[in-house]
Design an enzyme around this catalytic site. Structure first.
Site, mmCIF file in Angstrom:
data_model
loop_
_atom_site.group_PDB
_atom_site.id
_atom_site.type_symbol
_atom_site.label_atom_id
_atom_site.label_comp_id
_atom_site.label_asym_id
_atom_site.label_seq_id
_atom_site.Cartn_x
_atom_site.Cartn_y
_atom_site.Cartn_z
ATOM 1 C CB CYS A 54 5.816 36.492 12.098
ATOM 2 S SG CYS A 54 5.713 38.104 11.110
ATOM 3 C CB CYS A 71 7.372 37.097 8.570
ATOM 4 S SG CYS A 71 7.808 38.523 9.696
#
Length: 181
Positions: free
Chosen positions: A131, A134
């Site tokens: 991700c 993130c």
């Protein structure tokens, strides 16, 4: 099971992985709680039961119950957030970025351990789970907290090693199963 036993489970075709695991185990760049929490969180992120068991055994006595719980929480909450925010990041329709996530994630604000440790563990798990949104978010918080880029790189290196250990063990087990047929 410990890291030593785990090393024995790594097939010869993955000798570099075995050597990297040895280097990681002896690395003293990070403090004990930071290192062992990182190992637990990333082991859980691999989803490999042998790796998780070995790393949790290795971390026993090195992490407080609160730190062990926080490391597990980092892996659990990132399993959710990484899927959601990777979708938000990759979807062509940018309306999703303006919508509330409606996901409970109180542990991020109150992990029960040093916030920088929890963020570092979350970043490493996010690297395993792929991700980018993130990763950027956790890196920003870590840099603002004064965590060095070297420590961040070490955490991601550990995540990469942990993932390769899990893959190597699984590939070796699959080869044995095929040979037995």
């Amino acid at each position: 099971m410990t890291i030593e036993v785990l090393k024995e489970r790594i097939p010869d075709f993955a000798k570099d992985v075995r050597l990297n695991l040895s280097s990681m185990a002896s690395d003293e760049t990070l403090g004990e709680q930071t290192k062992y929490g990182l190992l637990v969180a990333t082991a859980i992120a691999t989803r490999n039961v042998e790796v998780i068991a070995a790393i949790e055994a290795e971390a026993a006595g090195k992490l407080s119950p609160a730190a062990l719980g926080a490391a597990k929480s980092a892996a659990a909450i990132m399993a959710m957030n990484n899927v959601y925010y990777r979708f938000v990041h990759l979807a062509s329709n940018k309306d999703y970025a303006t919508m509330p996530a409606r996901l409970r994630m109180n542990v991020i604000a109150n992990p029960g351990v040093d916030k920088a440790d929890f963020e570092l563990w979350s970043l490493a798990v996010s690297a395993i789970n792929g991700c980018g949104m993130c990763i950027d978010s956790h890196e920003k918080v870590l840099l603002q907290a004064g965590v060095s880029t070297a420590a961040i790189q070490t955490a991601v290196r550990f995540a990469a090693i942990m993932q390769s250990v899990a893959v190597s063990i699984e590939a070796g087990a699959a080869s044995l199963a095929v040979a037995a047929e």
